[in-house]
Scaffold this active site. Structure first.
Site, PDB file in Angstrom:
ATOM      1  N   LYS A   1       0.860  -1.188   0.000  1.00  0.00           N
ATOM      2  CA  LYS A   1       0.000   0.000   0.000  1.00  0.00           C
ATOM      3  C   LYS A   1       0.891   1.231   0.000  1.00  0.00           C
ATOM      4  O   LYS A   1       2.048   1.179   0.420  1.00  0.00           O
ATOM      5  CB  LYS A   1      -0.915   0.004   1.228  1.00  0.00           C
ATOM      6  CG  LYS A   1      -2.202   0.788   1.051  1.00  0.00           C
ATOM      7  CD  LYS A   1      -3.220   0.067   0.191  1.00  0.00           C
ATOM      8  CE  LYS A   1      -4.514   0.853   0.082  1.00  0.00           C
ATOM      9  NZ  LYS A   1      -5.537   0.140  -0.695  1.00  0.00           N
TER      10      LYS A   1
ATOM     11  N   ASP B   1      -6.859   4.580  -4.808  1.00  0.00           N
ATOM     12  CA  ASP B   1      -7.569   4.427  -3.539  1.00  0.00           C
ATOM     13  C   ASP B   1      -8.236   5.779  -3.295  1.00  0.00           C
ATOM     14  O   ASP B   1      -8.438   6.548  -4.240  1.00  0.00           O
ATOM     15  CB  ASP B   1      -6.597   4.025  -2.417  1.00  0.00           C
ATOM     16  CG  ASP B   1      -7.297   3.525  -1.154  1.00  0.00           C
ATOM     17  OD1 ASP B   1      -7.552   4.351  -0.253  1.00  0.00           O
ATOM     18  OD2 ASP B   1      -7.619   2.330  -1.068  1.00  0.00           O
TER      19      ASP B   1
END
Length: 448
Positions: free
Chosen positions: A129, A169
């Site tokens: 991430k 995201d």
């Protein structure tokens, strides 16, 4: 080497000291370790070779400065992150989040969750991430472009289609992916389309990627409901948020016969007793980049609430699709009182530990985010397949692949929960099913 609850508790205390000031990461690890106490009692070999400790420590954490120039000529400085958590199953895969709340602990929590989510898809992708504390809201396109170019100037040396494949995201949509990819091409002199997913359809993107997380959440929710004698047909559904995930969860839920009775953003929430006009919502949020109160001005029968909570609505199903920890114990109790029987997380960890305990005590069927919102990363992996073969699949074919992946996740999660004597506990099922695949790969590959 056998293990017991004291070993797990002792390791967790060590992790707290080693990762001080990272409450979201602590929360994500605690939930998984709670499930692993069960699996380690039955399969103690998973505690060999420091496996649990290695699993909870990122393989690599990258933090870097991101300087950029505002339209008025001021130089601004943000912080960039990429946590490459675990690559036992394949290249790191996980989105980039641009939001002022981003810090290392947030990125670590998201990356840790991504390991198990990616494992559950059945596809060969590891967990990672990244992101920045940059806030795209209120910025011009030129400012966002300059920020993305600066961010990629550092990030490009750490990613690649066989190494690490970021996606979008919160705060990172098609516009941002375009700017990031353009700078990657400029720096590497290569059109390595597999290095980012969520790309535009004319330059390597995949159909269904935009809809995937929301659609996938609804597909797996309906599968859960059918397994428990219900379905979305005729159900009342609450969807928190109004971003990409929420919009397409609303769209698919209504296609399957549900009525979505509310949605929200950070300014308030909208009550929609007659359902949501999805095209109007898309126009306001995706084209105008407006707020949900604008929806009320143009839709019939909708009511805007600045105070209170969307969880005050009566419904059968709740799909939290906004952000982490948006449902606490008090909100969860409201869901119980208002008749909610099913909760599936479209966002990452939107339910606190207290909320999950309320679900369990009140027999609410609950799918955690690592299972329920895996549709986005699953379709990202399908985009990688298309890029690798220089192919492009139809919407119908890709959507069918997505649906089958989500239904398989539910079957695997449900079967694993039953195997470990916790039938119907989808948190335990998802954690153990995701863990075992990664753990087997880590043990097979040695201590690295």
């Amino acid at each position: 080497m056998a293990t017991n609850d004291n070993q797990i508790a002792g390791y967790y205390q060590k992790l707290l000291k080693r990762n001080a000031g990272e409450p979201e990461f602590h929360q994500a690890v605690a939930e998984v370790l709670d499930s692993l106490q069960i699996v380690l009692q039955k399969d103690p070999h998973y505690n060999d070779y420091g496996l649990i400790e290695r699993l909870c420590e990122p393989e690599r954490q990258i933090i870097f400065r991101v300087p950029w120039v505002a339209d008025n000529g001021d130089v601004r400085v943000n912080r960039g992150f990429r946590v490459q958590f675990n690559s036992a199953l394949g290249p790191y895969k996980g989105g980039l989040r641009f939001h002022p709340s981003v810090n290392l602990g947030i990125i670590k929590f998201l990356g840790f969750e991504q390991i198990f989510k990616n494992s559950l898809t059945g596809l060969p992708i590891g967990g990672g991430k990244g992101g920045s504390d940059f806030d795209p809201k209120g910025k011009s396109d030129a400012e966002i472009m300059r920020f993305c170019q600066s961010f990629m100037t550092e990030l490009h040396r750490h990613i690649g289609e066989y190494r690490d494949v970021p996606a979008g995201d919160i705060g990172v949509g098609g516009r941002e992916i375009g700017y990031l990819f353009g700078q990657y091409r400029r720096l590497t002199n290569e059109h390595e389309s597999g290095v980012l997913t969520g790309k535009g359809l004319t330059w390597g993107g995949s159909l269904v990627r935009t809809e995937a997380t929301g659609y996938g959440c609804v597909y797996i929710t309906n599968k859960m409901m059918v397994a428990n004698g219900d379905s979305l047909e005729g159900a009342k559904v609450i969807v928190s948020g109004s971003g990409n995930v929420a919009i397409y969860a609303i769209e698919k839920a209504q296609e399957l016969g549900a009525t979505v009775v509310g949605f929200s953003d950070s300014s308030g929430w909208v009550e929609t007793p007659n359902g949501v006009d999805v095209e109007l919502l898309k126009e306001i949020k995706e084209v105008r980049r407006g707020r949900v109160n604008e929806y009320v001005e143009e839709a019939t029968g909708a009511i805007f609430h600045e105070d209170g909570s969307i969880w005050d609505l009566k419904a059968d199903v709740a799909l939290p699709c906004a952000t982490q920890n948006e449902i606490d114990g008090e909100h969860a109790q409201k869901l119980v009182e208002n008749g909610v029987k099913y909760v599936a997380e479209g966002a990452n960890m939107p339910s606190t530990a207290e909320a999950i305990e309320v679900y369990r005590k009140n027999h609410i069927h609950f799918l955690p985010g690592k299972a329920a919102n895996a549709g986005g990363v699953a379709t990202s992996a399908l985009e990688m397949q298309q890029n690798a073969s220089r192919d492009s699949w139809s919407f119908e074919y890709t959507d069918d692949r997505l649906k089958r992946i989500m239904e398989n996740i539910f079957r695997h999660t449900s079967a694993t929960a039953a195997e470990y004597d916790h039938e119907g506990d989808y948190v335990i099922g998802a954690n153990i099913a995701g863990f075992k695949k990664v753990a087997d790969a880590m043990l097979a590959q040695g201590v690295i």
